[in-house]
Design an enzyme around this catalytic site. Structure first.
Site, PDB file in Angstrom:
ATOM      1  N   HIS A  58      -1.869  -5.379   1.377  1.00 30.28           N
ATOM      2  CA  HIS A  58      -3.160  -6.039   1.130  1.00 30.28           C
ATOM      3  C   HIS A  58      -2.883  -7.440   0.612  1.00 30.28           C
ATOM      4  CE1 HIS A  58      -6.996  -7.180  -0.612  1.00 30.28           C
ATOM      5  NE2 HIS A  58      -6.299  -7.567  -1.658  1.00 30.28           N
ATOM      6  N   ASN A 115      -1.671  -0.113   7.111  1.00 34.51           N
ATOM      7  CA  ASN A 115      -1.154  -1.416   7.545  1.00 34.51           C
ATOM      8  C   ASN A 115      -0.323  -2.111   6.471  1.00 34.51           C
ATOM      9  OD1 ASN A 115      -3.248  -2.122   5.894  1.00 34.51           O
ATOM     10  ND2 ASN A 115      -4.410  -3.263   7.440  1.00 34.51           N
ATOM     11  N   TYR A 129     -12.334  -2.590  -3.324  1.00 30.79           N
ATOM     12  CA  TYR A 129     -12.863  -2.673  -1.958  1.00 30.79           C
ATOM     13  C   TYR A 129     -14.388  -2.653  -1.920  1.00 30.79           C
ATOM     14  CZ  TYR A 129      -8.263  -2.163   0.310  1.00 30.79           C
ATOM     15  OH  TYR A 129      -6.982  -2.368   0.783  1.00 30.79           O
ATOM     16  N   LYS A 152       0.835  -1.197   0.000  1.00 35.33           N
ATOM     17  CA  LYS A 152       0.000   0.000   0.000  1.00 35.33           C
ATOM     18  C   LYS A 152       0.884   1.268   0.000  1.00 35.33           C
ATOM     19  CE  LYS A 152      -3.824  -2.295   2.449  1.00 35.33           C
ATOM     20  NZ  LYS A 152      -4.722  -2.241   3.625  1.00 35.33           N
ATOM     21  N   GLU A 200      -9.530 -10.295  -7.939  1.00 34.13           N
ATOM     22  CA  GLU A 200      -8.537  -9.224  -7.840  1.00 34.13           C
ATOM     23  C   GLU A 200      -7.439  -9.366  -8.908  1.00 34.13           C
ATOM     24  OE1 GLU A 200      -7.464  -9.326  -3.651  1.00 34.13           O
ATOM     25  OE2 GLU A 200      -9.528  -8.822  -3.083  1.00 34.13           O
TER      26      GLU A 200
HETATM   27  P1  RTP Z   1      -6.781  -5.930   3.151  1.00 33.84           P
HETATM   28  O1  RTP Z   1      -8.089  -6.190   2.419  1.00 33.84           O
HETATM   29  O2  RTP Z   1      -6.251  -4.530   2.920  1.00 33.84           O
HETATM   30  O3  RTP Z   1      -5.767  -7.003   2.883  1.00 33.84           O
HETATM   31  O4  RTP Z   1      -7.040  -5.995   4.720  1.00 33.84           O
HETATM   32  P2  RTP Z   1      -7.888  -7.077   5.523  1.00 33.84           P
HETATM   33  O5  RTP Z   1      -8.458  -8.097   4.590  1.00 33.84           O
HETATM   34  O6  RTP Z   1      -7.021  -7.545   6.614  1.00 33.84           O
HETATM   35  O7  RTP Z   1      -9.040  -6.162   6.107  1.00 33.84           O
HETATM   36  P3  RTP Z   1     -10.428  -5.711   5.443  1.00 33.84           P
HETATM   37  O8  RTP Z   1     -11.505  -6.007   6.422  1.00 33.84           O
HETATM   38  O9  RTP Z   1     -10.557  -6.274   4.065  1.00 33.84           O
HETATM   39  O10 RTP Z   1     -10.251  -4.137   5.381  1.00 33.84           O
HETATM   40  C1  RTP Z   1      -9.570  -3.537   4.314  1.00 33.84           C
HETATM   41  C2  RTP Z   1      -8.689  -2.425   4.838  1.00 33.84           C
HETATM   42  O11 RTP Z   1      -9.511  -1.397   5.380  1.00 33.84           O
HETATM   43  C3  RTP Z   1      -8.817  -0.761   6.425  1.00 33.84           C
HETATM   44  N1  RTP Z   1      -9.627  -0.771   7.629  1.00 33.84           N
HETATM   45  N2  RTP Z   1      -9.784   0.273   8.372  1.00 33.84           N
HETATM   46  N3  RTP Z   1     -10.676   2.075  10.361  1.00 33.84           N
HETATM   47  C4  RTP Z   1     -10.973   0.795  10.468  1.00 33.84           C
HETATM   48  O12 RTP Z   1     -11.565   0.340  11.398  1.00 33.84           O
HETATM   49  C5  RTP Z   1     -10.562  -0.094   9.393  1.00 33.84           C
HETATM   50  N4  RTP Z   1     -10.872  -1.381   9.285  1.00 33.84           N
HETATM   51  C6  RTP Z   1     -10.265  -1.818   8.164  1.00 33.84           C
HETATM   52  C7  RTP Z   1      -7.541  -1.508   6.672  1.00 33.84           C
HETATM   53  O13 RTP Z   1      -6.467  -0.809   6.064  1.00 33.84           O
HETATM   54  C8  RTP Z   1      -7.772  -2.837   5.987  1.00 33.84           C
HETATM   55  O14 RTP Z   1      -6.564  -3.404   5.566  1.00 33.84           O
HETATM   56 MG    MG Z   2      -9.527  -7.588   2.857  1.00 30.81          MG
END
Ligand code: RTP
Ligand code: MG
Length: 146
Positions: A115, A112, A49, A9, A126
């Site tokens: 992705h 973080n 997303y 990212k 994707e």
């Molecule tokens: P990613 O898709 O980026 O690999 O991350 P992930 O599966 O671990 O998490 P996901 O639930 O898909 O969320 C995508 C990205 O959104 C951001 N996020 N912000 N502010 C918040 O509470 C929050 N929750 C999620 C994070 O950057 C997450 O990686």
């Molecule tokens: Mg995710």
């Protein structure tokens, strides 16, 4: 052979972590089968997303991903989808296990570093979305991948 979509990212790119992250997956034994440094349009970010479009942080998330270049990659290997997720660590770096990418290099859930696709269905979606499904073929490789 399984494939997944991983992306460094904007925070990871700006902090000079592309090499470190690529290195972890190379050393693990996965095979890089496509990669590009690119800026992301709002349209692409919103499609990527789309499952999160009703979340309160969706706007901020799209703003962040489109703010500065990302490094998009396709990786291949046995169980690469779930193993990459394990190597990344939990979404919130505060909850991520020591030794994972997010634990080692990040402190905030919004920034973080990386992705990774979370399922075979999303990996396919994707890879198609970011690379039109195209991968580089190692047809003259001297031996089977480790
Ligand atoms: P990613 O898709 O980026 O690999 O991350 P992930 O599966 O671990 O998490 P996901 O639930 O898909 O969320 C995508 C990205 O959104 C951001 N996020 N912000 N502010 C918040 O509470 C929050 N929750 C999620 C994070 O950057 C997450 O990686
Ligand atoms: Mg995710």
């Amino acid at each position: 052979m399984e494939r997944t979509f991983l992306m460094v990212k904007p925070d990871g790119v700006q902090r000079g972590l592309i090499g470190e992250i690529v290195s972890r997956f190379e050393k693990k034994g996965f095979k890089l089968v496509n990669a590009k440094l690119m800026t992301v349009s709002r349209e692409l970010a919103e499609k990527h997303y789309e499952e999160l479009k009703d979340k309160p942080f969706f706007g901020e998330l799209v703003d962040f991903i489109t703010s500065s270049p990302v490094f998009a990659m396709i990786w291949e290997g046995d169980n690469v989808i779930s193993t990459a997720r394990t190597m990344m660590g939990k979404t919130n770096p505060a909850d991520a296990a020591p030794g994972t990418i997010r634990a080692d290099y990040a402190v905030s859930v919004g920034m973080n570093i990386i992705h990774g696709s979370d399922s075979p269905e999303n990996a396919k979606r994707e890879i198609d979305l970011w690379f039109n499904g195209e991968t580089i073929v190692y047809d003259k490789a001297i031996s089977k991948w480790i």
